[in-house]
Write an enzyme that holds these catalytic residues in place. Structure first.
Site: not given
Length: 301
Positions: A30, A116, A155
Protein backbone atom coordinates in the site's frame (compact mmCIF):
# COMPACT_ATOMS: atom_id res chain seq x y z
CA UNK A 1 16.81 -1.77 -9.30
CA UNK A 2 13.98 -3.95 -10.50
CA UNK A 3 10.55 -4.06 -12.01
CA UNK A 4 8.72 -6.10 -9.41
CA UNK A 5 6.36 -8.57 -11.07
CA UNK A 6 2.66 -7.70 -10.70
CA UNK A 7 0.70 -9.82 -8.29
CA UNK A 8 -0.97 -12.73 -10.02
CA UNK A 9 -4.74 -13.10 -9.75
CA UNK A 10 -5.96 -16.68 -10.39
CA UNK A 11 -8.56 -17.17 -13.13
CA UNK A 12 -10.81 -18.97 -10.69
CA UNK A 13 -11.84 -17.95 -7.20
CA UNK A 14 -9.91 -20.34 -4.95
CA UNK A 15 -11.62 -19.10 -1.82
CA UNK A 16 -14.98 -20.36 -3.06
CA UNK A 17 -14.07 -23.97 -2.26
CA UNK A 18 -13.54 -24.54 1.48
CA UNK A 19 -10.64 -26.73 2.51
CA UNK A 20 -9.02 -26.51 -0.91
CA UNK A 21 -5.79 -28.43 -1.42
CA UNK A 22 -3.84 -25.14 -1.33
CA UNK A 23 -4.24 -21.43 -1.93
CA UNK A 24 -1.64 -19.10 -3.43
CA UNK A 25 -2.66 -15.56 -2.53
CA UNK A 26 -1.22 -12.06 -2.93
CA UNK A 27 -0.46 -9.71 -0.05
CA UNK A 28 -0.31 -6.35 -1.84
CA UNK A 29 1.67 -3.29 -0.85
CA UNK A 30 0.00 0.00 0.00
CA UNK A 31 0.89 3.65 -0.25
CA UNK A 32 -0.22 6.49 1.97
CA UNK A 33 -1.10 9.04 -0.70
CA UNK A 34 -1.73 11.59 2.08
CA UNK A 35 -0.90 11.47 5.79
CA UNK A 36 -1.96 14.14 8.29
CA UNK A 37 -1.39 13.93 12.05
CA UNK A 38 -4.21 15.77 13.76
CA UNK A 39 -3.56 15.07 17.44
CA UNK A 40 -2.04 12.84 20.10
CA UNK A 41 -4.22 10.71 22.35
CA UNK A 42 -3.66 10.16 26.10
CA UNK A 43 -2.57 6.56 25.36
CA UNK A 44 0.28 7.85 23.17
CA UNK A 45 -1.27 6.90 19.83
CA UNK A 46 -1.76 9.59 17.21
CA UNK A 47 -4.95 10.66 15.47
CA UNK A 48 -4.47 10.45 11.70
CA UNK A 49 -6.13 11.22 8.43
CA UNK A 50 -4.77 9.27 5.47
CA UNK A 51 -5.56 7.94 2.02
CA UNK A 52 -4.65 4.28 1.50
CA UNK A 53 -4.14 2.87 -1.99
CA UNK A 54 -2.98 -0.59 -3.02
CA UNK A 55 -0.22 -1.50 -5.47
CA UNK A 56 -0.05 -4.36 -7.96
CA UNK A 57 3.10 -5.71 -6.26
CA UNK A 58 3.61 -7.37 -2.90
CA UNK A 59 4.34 -10.59 -1.04
CA UNK A 60 2.75 -13.98 -1.74
CA UNK A 61 1.43 -16.52 0.77
CA UNK A 62 0.91 -20.20 -0.04
CA UNK A 63 -1.51 -21.90 2.38
CA UNK A 64 -2.01 -25.65 2.74
CA UNK A 65 -4.41 -27.17 5.29
CA UNK A 66 -3.33 -29.45 8.12
CA UNK A 67 -5.69 -31.68 10.07
CA UNK A 68 -3.58 -31.71 13.24
CA UNK A 69 -4.12 -28.06 14.19
CA UNK A 70 -0.43 -27.16 13.78
CA UNK A 71 0.53 -23.80 12.26
CA UNK A 72 3.90 -23.79 10.53
CA UNK A 73 5.44 -20.83 8.69
CA UNK A 74 8.42 -20.94 6.35
CA UNK A 75 10.89 -19.38 6.02
CA UNK A 76 11.77 -17.70 9.29
CA UNK A 77 12.12 -13.93 9.00
CA UNK A 78 15.44 -12.57 10.19
CA UNK A 79 15.05 -10.46 13.29
CA UNK A 80 11.38 -11.40 13.86
CA UNK A 81 10.59 -13.72 16.76
CA UNK A 82 7.88 -16.30 16.10
CA UNK A 83 5.72 -14.74 18.82
CA UNK A 84 5.88 -11.39 17.01
CA UNK A 85 5.23 -12.68 13.49
CA UNK A 86 1.93 -11.15 12.31
CA UNK A 87 1.12 -14.08 10.02
CA UNK A 88 1.26 -16.61 12.86
CA UNK A 89 -0.48 -14.23 15.24
CA UNK A 90 -3.30 -13.81 12.68
CA UNK A 91 -3.60 -17.56 12.19
CA UNK A 92 -3.71 -18.30 15.93
CA UNK A 93 -6.24 -15.54 16.52
CA UNK A 94 -8.50 -16.94 13.80
CA UNK A 95 -8.17 -20.43 15.27
CA UNK A 96 -9.10 -19.16 18.73
CA UNK A 97 -12.04 -17.01 17.59
CA UNK A 98 -13.51 -19.64 15.27
CA UNK A 99 -13.05 -22.59 17.59
CA UNK A 100 -11.78 -24.66 14.66
CA UNK A 101 -8.75 -26.86 15.21
CA UNK A 102 -7.57 -27.08 11.64
CA UNK A 103 -4.01 -25.98 10.99
CA UNK A 104 -1.94 -24.88 8.02
CA UNK A 105 1.46 -24.89 6.43
CA UNK A 106 2.15 -21.32 5.33
CA UNK A 107 4.96 -20.32 3.00
CA UNK A 108 5.82 -16.64 2.62
CA UNK A 109 7.49 -15.31 -0.51
CA UNK A 110 8.73 -12.01 0.91
CA UNK A 111 9.34 -9.30 -1.69
CA UNK A 112 8.46 -6.10 0.16
CA UNK A 113 11.12 -4.48 2.34
CA UNK A 114 10.41 -4.81 6.04
CA UNK A 115 9.72 -1.53 7.79
CA UNK A 116 9.48 0.37 4.51
CA UNK A 117 6.09 1.98 4.98
CA UNK A 118 4.47 -0.27 2.36
CA UNK A 119 2.37 -2.22 4.87
CA UNK A 120 3.99 -5.57 4.17
CA UNK A 121 3.49 -7.12 7.61
CA UNK A 122 -0.09 -5.85 7.89
CA UNK A 123 -0.91 -7.08 4.41
CA UNK A 124 0.59 -10.50 5.16
CA UNK A 125 -1.61 -10.70 8.28
CA UNK A 126 -4.73 -9.76 6.32
CA UNK A 127 -3.97 -12.35 3.64
CA UNK A 128 -3.51 -14.96 6.36
CA UNK A 129 -6.90 -14.05 7.89
CA UNK A 130 -8.82 -14.09 4.61
CA UNK A 131 -6.92 -17.03 3.16
CA UNK A 132 -7.35 -19.25 6.20
CA UNK A 133 -11.01 -18.25 6.47
CA UNK A 134 -11.41 -19.63 2.95
CA UNK A 135 -9.13 -22.63 3.44
CA UNK A 136 -10.92 -23.71 6.62
CA UNK A 137 -14.40 -22.98 5.25
CA UNK A 138 -15.30 -20.54 8.03
CA UNK A 139 -17.20 -17.95 6.00
CA UNK A 140 -16.63 -15.09 8.46
CA UNK A 141 -17.94 -11.65 7.38
CA UNK A 142 -15.30 -9.10 6.38
CA UNK A 143 -16.35 -6.86 9.27
CA UNK A 144 -15.52 -9.63 11.76
CA UNK A 145 -12.18 -10.37 10.09
CA UNK A 146 -11.37 -6.65 10.13
CA UNK A 147 -12.19 -6.53 13.85
CA UNK A 148 -9.70 -9.33 14.43
CA UNK A 149 -7.19 -7.58 12.19
CA UNK A 150 -7.36 -4.40 14.25
CA UNK A 151 -6.11 -6.40 17.24
CA UNK A 152 -2.97 -7.10 15.20
CA UNK A 153 -2.34 -3.56 13.93
CA UNK A 154 -4.05 -0.37 12.79
CA UNK A 155 -3.24 -0.95 9.10
CA UNK A 156 -4.60 -4.51 8.93
CA UNK A 157 -8.32 -3.60 8.50
CA UNK A 158 -7.81 -1.72 5.21
CA UNK A 159 -6.17 -4.81 3.71
CA UNK A 160 -9.02 -6.97 5.03
CA UNK A 161 -11.70 -4.73 3.52
CA UNK A 162 -9.74 -4.57 0.28
CA UNK A 163 -10.64 -1.15 -1.12
CA UNK A 164 -8.74 2.13 -1.33
CA UNK A 165 -9.89 4.17 1.62
CA UNK A 166 -9.95 7.43 3.52
CA UNK A 167 -8.93 6.53 7.07
CA UNK A 168 -9.25 8.38 10.36
CA UNK A 169 -8.66 7.62 14.04
CA UNK A 170 -5.44 5.59 14.26
CA UNK A 171 -6.18 4.47 10.70
CA UNK A 172 -9.00 2.05 11.51
CA UNK A 173 -12.08 4.16 10.61
CA UNK A 174 -12.37 3.52 6.90
CA UNK A 175 -14.46 5.02 4.11
CA UNK A 176 -13.99 3.47 0.62
CA UNK A 177 -12.81 5.91 -2.04
CA UNK A 178 -11.93 5.77 -5.70
CA UNK A 179 -8.55 7.35 -6.45
CA UNK A 180 -6.65 7.89 -9.67
CA UNK A 181 -4.56 4.84 -10.59
CA UNK A 182 -1.26 6.17 -11.90
CA UNK A 183 2.07 4.39 -12.11
CA UNK A 184 4.54 4.85 -9.30
CA UNK A 185 8.28 4.57 -8.90
CA UNK A 186 9.07 3.40 -5.36
CA UNK A 187 12.54 3.77 -3.85
CA UNK A 188 13.88 2.15 -0.70
CA UNK A 189 17.08 4.04 0.22
CA UNK A 190 18.49 1.09 2.16
CA UNK A 191 18.00 2.38 5.70
CA UNK A 192 15.60 1.27 8.43
CA UNK A 193 13.30 3.95 9.85
CA UNK A 194 11.94 3.48 13.38
CA UNK A 195 8.23 4.28 13.43
CA UNK A 196 8.16 4.74 17.25
CA UNK A 197 11.11 7.13 16.99
CA UNK A 198 9.39 9.20 14.31
CA UNK A 199 6.13 9.44 16.25
CA UNK A 200 8.07 10.20 19.41
CA UNK A 201 10.15 13.00 17.88
CA UNK A 202 9.40 16.32 19.63
CA UNK A 203 9.45 18.28 16.35
CA UNK A 204 6.85 16.08 14.63
CA UNK A 205 3.82 18.01 13.40
CA UNK A 206 0.90 16.82 15.56
CA UNK A 207 -1.77 19.47 15.15
CA UNK A 208 -2.65 19.63 11.47
CA UNK A 209 -6.25 20.88 11.33
CA UNK A 210 -8.61 18.02 10.38
CA UNK A 211 -10.19 18.26 6.95
CA UNK A 212 -13.13 16.46 5.42
CA UNK A 213 -12.67 13.58 3.03
CA UNK A 214 -14.47 15.60 0.36
CA UNK A 215 -12.02 18.48 0.73
CA UNK A 216 -9.02 16.14 0.56
CA UNK A 217 -10.28 14.50 -2.61
CA UNK A 218 -11.26 17.85 -4.14
CA UNK A 219 -7.76 19.18 -3.61
CA UNK A 220 -6.25 16.26 -5.52
CA UNK A 221 -2.79 14.72 -5.46
CA UNK A 222 -1.02 18.05 -6.02
CA UNK A 223 -2.16 19.22 -2.57
CA UNK A 224 -1.41 16.01 -0.62
CA UNK A 225 1.48 15.73 1.82
CA UNK A 226 2.90 13.51 4.58
CA UNK A 227 3.33 15.13 8.01
CA UNK A 228 6.06 12.62 8.91
CA UNK A 229 8.25 13.53 5.97
CA UNK A 230 10.21 16.46 7.40
CA UNK A 231 10.96 14.60 10.63
CA UNK A 232 12.22 11.56 8.72
CA UNK A 233 14.23 13.83 6.41
CA UNK A 234 15.93 15.43 9.44
CA UNK A 235 16.92 12.17 11.12
CA UNK A 236 17.70 9.98 8.08
CA UNK A 237 20.09 11.70 5.63
CA UNK A 238 19.88 8.89 3.05
CA UNK A 239 16.08 9.25 2.91
CA UNK A 240 16.54 13.01 2.50
CA UNK A 241 18.99 12.43 -0.34
CA UNK A 242 16.55 10.10 -2.11
CA UNK A 243 13.66 12.54 -1.62
CA UNK A 244 15.72 15.37 -3.10
CA UNK A 245 16.87 13.25 -6.03
CA UNK A 246 13.38 12.02 -6.91
CA UNK A 247 11.63 15.36 -6.34
CA UNK A 248 13.77 16.89 -9.10
CA UNK A 249 12.15 14.48 -11.53
CA UNK A 250 8.52 13.95 -10.44
CA UNK A 251 6.06 14.74 -7.62
CA UNK A 252 7.45 12.85 -4.63
CA UNK A 253 6.29 11.82 -1.14
CA UNK A 254 7.23 9.51 1.72
CA UNK A 255 4.80 6.65 2.43
CA UNK A 256 3.93 6.12 6.09
CA UNK A 257 7.04 6.79 8.16
CA UNK A 258 9.22 5.44 5.35
CA UNK A 259 11.86 4.51 4.53
CA UNK A 260 10.17 4.08 1.13
CA UNK A 261 9.26 7.08 -0.98
CA UNK A 262 7.36 7.27 -4.23
CA UNK A 263 6.88 9.39 -7.31
CA UNK A 264 3.63 9.56 -9.24
CA UNK A 265 3.91 9.07 -13.02
CA UNK A 266 1.22 9.13 -15.68
CA UNK A 267 2.35 6.12 -17.71
CA UNK A 268 4.25 2.86 -17.31
CA UNK A 269 6.86 4.00 -19.84
CA UNK A 270 7.56 7.15 -17.81
CA UNK A 271 7.96 5.05 -14.68
CA UNK A 272 10.29 2.61 -16.41
CA UNK A 273 12.46 5.40 -17.84
CA UNK A 274 12.83 6.94 -14.40
CA UNK A 275 13.59 3.52 -12.90
CA UNK A 276 16.56 3.24 -15.25
CA UNK A 277 18.01 6.44 -13.78
CA UNK A 278 17.87 5.40 -10.11
CA UNK A 279 21.33 5.11 -8.50
CA UNK A 280 22.41 1.51 -8.01
CA UNK A 281 22.83 2.04 -4.26
CA UNK A 282 19.03 2.19 -3.83
CA UNK A 283 16.47 -0.54 -4.38
CA UNK A 284 13.69 0.67 -6.70
CA UNK A 285 10.72 -0.77 -8.56
CA UNK A 286 7.64 0.35 -10.46
CA UNK A 287 4.02 -0.46 -9.65
CA UNK A 288 0.48 0.49 -10.65
CA UNK A 289 -1.99 1.98 -8.19
CA UNK A 290 -5.14 -0.06 -7.54
CA UNK A 291 -8.45 0.73 -5.88
CA UNK A 292 -9.40 -2.94 -5.35
CA UNK A 293 -7.04 -5.29 -3.60
CA UNK A 294 -5.77 -8.17 -5.77
CA UNK A 295 -6.32 -10.39 -2.73
CA UNK A 296 -10.06 -9.79 -3.01
CA UNK A 297 -9.95 -10.39 -6.74
CA UNK A 298 -8.19 -13.71 -6.10
CA UNK A 299 -10.75 -14.79 -3.51
CA UNK A 300 -13.76 -13.48 -5.40
CA UNK A 301 -14.88 -11.39 -2.39
Amino acid sequence: MSRTAPLAVPDSAPGSAPRAESLVLPAPAKLNRLLHITGRRPDGYHELQTLFQFLDVGDTLTLRPRADGELRLTPRLDGVAEADNLILRAARLLQAESGRRLGADIHLDKRLPMGGGLGGGSSDAATALLGLDALWGLGMPLAELARLGLRLGADVPVFVHGHAAWAEGIGERLTPVTLDTPWFLIIHPGVAVSTPAVFGAPELTRHTPPITMARALQGGAASWRNDCQETVRRHYPEVARALDWLAQRAPTMLTGTGACLFARLETESQAERLLAEVPESWHAFTARGLNRSPLHAALGR
